[in-house]
Design a protein around this motif. Sequence first.
Motif, mmCIF file in Angstrom:
data_model
loop_
_atom_site.group_PDB
_atom_site.id
_atom_site.type_symbol
_atom_site.label_atom_id
_atom_site.label_comp_id
_atom_site.label_asym_id
_atom_site.label_seq_id
_atom_site.Cartn_x
_atom_site.Cartn_y
_atom_site.Cartn_z
ATOM 1 N N ASP A 487 0.853 -1.158 0.019
ATOM 2 C CA ASP A 487 -0.075 0.173 0.078
ATOM 3 C C ASP A 487 0.668 1.217 0.121
ATOM 4 O O ASP A 487 0.749 2.282 -0.774
ATOM 5 N N GLU A 539 1.314 3.998 -3.124
ATOM 6 C CA GLU A 539 1.664 5.027 -2.833
ATOM 7 C C GLU A 539 3.003 5.304 -2.215
ATOM 8 O O GLU A 539 3.689 4.222 -1.903
ATOM 9 N N THR A 564 4.604 11.359 -2.770
ATOM 10 C CA THR A 564 4.338 12.393 -1.638
ATOM 11 C C THR A 564 5.474 12.742 -0.894
ATOM 12 O O THR A 564 6.012 11.915 -0.304
ATOM 13 N N ARG A 585 -1.947 7.963 6.691
ATOM 14 C CA ARG A 585 -2.873 8.545 5.774
ATOM 15 C C ARG A 585 -2.669 7.930 4.436
ATOM 16 O O ARG A 585 -3.875 7.876 3.769
ATOM 17 N N LEU A 586 -1.553 7.726 3.995
ATOM 18 C CA LEU A 586 -1.469 7.219 2.683
ATOM 19 C C LEU A 586 -2.103 5.946 2.475
ATOM 20 O O LEU A 586 -2.595 5.179 1.550
ATOM 21 N N GLY A 588 -4.380 4.575 4.170
ATOM 22 C CA GLY A 588 -6.015 4.858 4.053
ATOM 23 C C GLY A 588 -6.348 5.342 2.759
ATOM 24 O O GLY A 588 -7.442 5.002 1.953
ATOM 25 N N ARG A 589 -5.778 6.335 1.857
ATOM 26 C CA ARG A 589 -5.987 6.505 0.588
ATOM 27 C C ARG A 589 -5.805 5.420 -0.335
ATOM 28 O O ARG A 589 -6.332 5.279 -1.292
ATOM 29 N N SER A 590 -4.831 4.764 -0.121
ATOM 30 C CA SER A 590 -4.572 3.627 -1.069
ATOM 31 C C SER A 590 -5.757 2.498 -0.850
ATOM 32 O O SER A 590 -6.346 2.174 -1.954
ATOM 33 N N SER A 592 -8.923 3.155 -0.103
ATOM 34 C CA SER A 592 -10.050 3.865 -0.783
ATOM 35 C C SER A 592 -9.811 3.639 -2.091
ATOM 36 O O SER A 592 -11.062 3.463 -2.880
ATOM 37 N N ALA A 593 -8.634 3.743 -2.627
ATOM 38 C CA ALA A 593 -8.740 3.888 -4.341
ATOM 39 C C ALA A 593 -9.011 2.520 -4.696
ATOM 40 O O ALA A 593 -9.452 2.227 -5.649
#
Length: 597
Positions: A487, A539, A564, A585-586, A588-590, A592-593
């Motif tokens: 991730d 990410e 990032t 944070r990243l 979580g973004r991964s 979600s994507a």
Amino acid sequence: MATDIQISIVGSAGDGTIAAGEILRGALAGMGYKVISFDVYPPEIRGFGKCIARMRITTEQAYSLKHKSDVMISLDDSHAIPHANEVRECGAVIYEQGSIVRLPEGGHMSAHVGPGQLPYPVPIRELSEKSTGANRSRNIVVLGFLAGLLRLPAEAFQKAIAKKFKRKAAAAEASEAAFRAGQDFAAQTFKLDDVVFGPAVSTVVAGATVEMISGNAAIVRGALDAGIDTFFGYPITPATSIMERLAAEMPKRGGRLLQTEDEISAISAVVGAGFAGARAATSTSGPGLSLMAEMLGMGVIGEVPGVVFVSQRGGPSTGMPTKTEQSDLHMAVYGGHGDAPRIVIAPTNVDGCYRCGGKAFEMAEAYQTPVIVLIDLYLSNRYETVVFPSRPPFETDVNRKPGKLAAGAQYKRFALTADHISPRAIPGEKGNMHVVTGLEHNELGRPNDSAEMHEAMSRKRHEKLKAALRHPDFTHYKRFGDEGPVDVGVISWGSNFGECLEAMLKARGEGIRCAAMKVVMLSPFPTHGVTAFLADCMEVLVPELNYQGQFANLLQAHVAKPVTRLNRVSGEPMKVEDILDEIRRLAGRSKSAQKAA
């Protein structure tokens, strides 16, 4: 039981804060613990400013200092009070019990010990005066108290004290008395905190030796083990101790060292000595590297080996001489006029300083070029326990020597070869007369500025460095953590990688698929290996200690993938918690994507 304890000693310049830290880490390393230590010095003259000796003691390998200490010792409350919140809950705070002067409201440490922290008021000054007749041994008293409180063997401290004051018999005797006074007082003190040292575990292989050593000292040892012949330098914080240590050691091995009038003279002498066949080096920091840019270009076009050790500090200009930063990467890789490629390597820990310090001479000689070893104040002044092999792992002669010339043939110093590396004769060798200038030249070294020759020689100077990406017994880059797709991938360089690795390991402990990569070879850039790593990462996080994200810029010049950036310019090492928060944070973004896909 595994041990992982961090101790901080905070005081003013002149309190013996750094000396106490040196004795403490020496004693603990002598007991067999792994130690990482980093001292903070004031920029002001002696008698002013804050000093901090901070160290982490472990049985398992650790890679960075912790944000929170388990024990803090105050030798000067005015400096220690702002750091009271850096002691963990249930951690210990050791401080002077009373004051001989009137203090302003809130001026005593007792007013700042948090509700979850455990206070240990000690009559430090009184114990010092009773045991030695003066208060200047307060730093040793607190070491004795710490040893007594934590049930650490006095013998280890006695050895460290004897080593520290081996040329000062009176100081050694007074220190031993002060240590016993602190230890005896601790025997009467009820232990409140949960700090406990477990048994140390030795994993040293036969024939190897373990030493507590700083980054700069490791650079020196690597240079000596690689057979350095000459050194030219000019003092500059935080690189000065490299020259100081070499000045003491090189004459014993037949080497020569000269303090020059400035950095331009130093690099000029390195180029001259390298041309004459010596293994030559200098050391500097960012301001000095700026002055060396033109002569580094001379080393490139003349294909002359030479090594430059650069310890970065806060900039620009005079900047922050006693603070750390990773902001000279652009200068190291790109600094100079024209196309002037050079090798740039950056160790990530003290052991790496030793290995890069020696391998730099191999590379400079093998590829006939200047080599920059890029460290920083954090790594220069950081102490770690390092295992040294029984025999130095460096080749002392990798020069490509010219063969016998055919009758009537001229020696071509800059011959265009299949691998772009020319046979290199040392001036004075019979039959190998040649010319080296700062002008563009032909294969004989004679000035030639034709378009065809400039094209050919430019290609030669660039292409030959690609072989450095395959230099033997050298870690160009390395991946840690989960294999395959992840991730979050963290990629970093230099001293900051230890914090990145700790954050990655903590993230994996929380169930995040995560990996980290350190890049040691910065120029030429290991594009293939880095590209493969980034391909596995949903990410990519690039933490570094500069404002621009200089490594991120270098990375994205070679690999077309969004990253990032996490940049800090506090003058201090990056906090593991800051990196970990960004990984979370990243991640979580991964996730979600992936769900959206």
